[in-house]
Design an enzyme around this catalytic site. Structure first.
Site, PDB file in Angstrom:
ATOM      1  N   TYR A 149       0.820  -1.208   0.000  1.00 42.71           N
ATOM      2  CA  TYR A 149       0.000   0.000   0.000  1.00 42.71           C
ATOM      3  C   TYR A 149       0.857   1.263   0.000  1.00 42.71           C
ATOM      4  O   TYR A 149       0.540   2.248  -0.663  1.00 42.71           O
ATOM      5  CB  TYR A 149      -0.903  -0.012   1.236  1.00 42.71           C
ATOM      6  N   TYR A 187       4.509   5.134  -2.545  1.00 39.63           N
ATOM      7  CA  TYR A 187       4.813   6.445  -1.978  1.00 39.63           C
ATOM      8  C   TYR A 187       6.288   6.531  -1.574  1.00 39.63           C
ATOM      9  O   TYR A 187       6.921   7.573  -1.708  1.00 39.63           O
ATOM     10  CB  TYR A 187       3.912   6.729  -0.784  1.00 39.63           C
TER      11      TYR A 187
END
Length: 450
Positions: A266, A270
């Site tokens: 997840y 990033y």
């Protein structure tokens, strides 16, 4: 006298080294006065202030936006790129040698550290995956939560689709980061009052106009996850929380379902897009991810913003120092297992052996060992340097060599080398980039070597 010097320094826009000069110890006062009398101290402070004010002006002029160069202005992007090229050239021109004759260029040593984006990204992924495994194997049920926290509209200089933001009040990305830090500190205090102890990772990244926002991957006891979410929501919307769109955009919370994918997966994108863009085709705005990663690094550099932060868990400094040791050479069972866990990149086992993800620092079996140098620095202060680990009352040395720096030796005499160093110090480096610090004219110890 001290008060006058403090006032004069503060008038320049550069804070005096002491927040409260009158109540500071005498040694601290002497060191502060030595700093404001030092040309290099002023050069560093003025350079940082200059770069930030130029970038702030670029934001106010609309030069930092999705259409005009996302994250940072083209001016800052090119300046940072040139600085990195010159820094690399300097590292390749210098070498470190120890008492045994082992020699490496500083560029080679930098490539073996977290200065290398690939190593930095790999370590972040190892630590995040380790936290996920800890939560998975815990006797207490944990819930992985992914939060995004954004600043109020007044911190943004540009609208998403271009044009100046009429609500913008002139704050810099650094001030926006301070706002986010303040809200997080308040949330952590509220967590403490409710005995909520999360752990995980935080990623700070910029919007297209340079305003930072946070992504938080937190592992929270399942029976406290809803309460923790409400606390974070409260502080994220505490300021201007009733402005249009705030409830939708300022704070988002996602419950991660392990059946649909891992928590590490997840946050992986990033981490990657804020380091080197590996494995990502485009960023959030459809721009090339690798180019965006370079611009994001320039943004973090100019504003002095910490991109990644571990929340909870044991010391990463201890982890890195353990990787300098050989487990077969250690005679303590726990220390052997800690070294083996670090060598095998097993953050889960390392964390478990260090007392778990939630444990008081003083209760952990290993701590960094800081040794005070014999020589004072040029401001008359005692300086501590990392030399190893404290294992209970025992000292475990991890940095056993003494390193010095010199020009790369290519069949040149020492006299020639010294002459070249002097030349670099006085002319060449200043010509390449007047903001770079020249290498020392004499041998200097290298603390980051083993």
């Amino acid at each position: 006298m001290l008060g006058l010097v403090s006032q004069l320094t503060n008038k320049t826009g550069i804070p005096f080294p002491l927040a409260n000069p009158e109540k500071a110890p005498k040694k601290a006062k002497v060191a502060a006065l030595a700093r404001v009398c030092d040309e290099l101290w002023w050069r560093r402070k003025v350079r940082t202030k200059q770069w930030r004010e130029l970038e702030a002006l670029a934001r106010e002029m609309g030069l930092v936006s999705l259409k005009r160069g996302a994250y940072v202005s083209d001016f800052t992007f090119k300046r940072r790129w040139l600085q990195k090229q010159e820094n690399r050239a300097l590292l390749e021109a210098l070498e470190a040698i120890n008492e045994e004759g082992a020699t490496y260029t500083l560029a080679e040593l930098a490539d073996l550290s977290t200065s290398n984006p690939a190593i930095r990204r790999a370590e972040m992924m190892v630590r995040t995956r380790g936290f996920e495994e800890i939560a998975k194997h815990s006797t207490v049920a944990y819930q992985a939560m992914f939060y995004t926290i954004t600043c109020p509209s007044k911190f943004h200089s540009a609208l998403h689709y271009g044009g100046a933001n009429p609500k913008y009040q002139g704050s810099t990305p650094r001030e926006a980061q301070e706002y986010l830090n303040t809200q997080w500190q308040r949330a952590r205090a509220a967590f403490g009052r409710k005995d909520i102890q999360p752990y995980g990772m935080r990623v700070t990244e910029p919007h297209h106009d340079g305003t930072p926002h946070w992504h938080l991957l937190l592992f929270i006891p399942a029976n406290q996850a809803a309460q923790a979410t409400e606390i974070l929501r409260h502080y994220a919307l505490a300021e201007d929380g009733d402005e249009p769109g705030a409830a939708l955009r300022r704070f988002t919370a996602e419950t991660i379902d392990p059946k649909k994918g891992s928590a590490t997966g997840y946050i992986a994108k990033y981490i990657s897009k804020n380091i080197d863009g590996l494995g990502i085709d485009a960023d959030s705005y459809g721009r090339d991810a690798k180019e965006s990663a370079i611009r994001i690094e320039a943004w973090a550099s100019v504003w002095g913003i910490r991109q990644f932060q571990q929340i909870g868990g044991p010391s990463v400094t201890v982890w890195r120092e353990l990787r300098r040791l050989d487990s077969t050479a250690e005679d303590k069972d726990l220390l052997q297992r800690l070294v083996a866990a670090a060598d095998s990149s097993d953050w889960e086992e390392y964390t478990r052996l260090m007392g778990g993800a939630i444990c008081a620092r003083k209760a952990r079996p290993l701590r960094p060992m800081m040794i005070t140098r014999e020589a004072l620095n040029k401001y008359g202060e005692a300086v501590k340097t990392l030399k190893g680990l404290l294992y209970g009352v025992e000292r475990v040395a991890t940095r056993v060599h003494e390193w010095t720096v010199r020009l790369v030796s290519q069949n040149v005499s020492q006299a020639t080398a010294d002459a070249e160093v002097s030349a670099i110090q006085s002319d060449h480096i200043q010509h390449m980039n007047p903001y770079l610090l020249a290498p020392p004219s004499n041998f200097a110890p290298l603390e980051f070597c083993q």
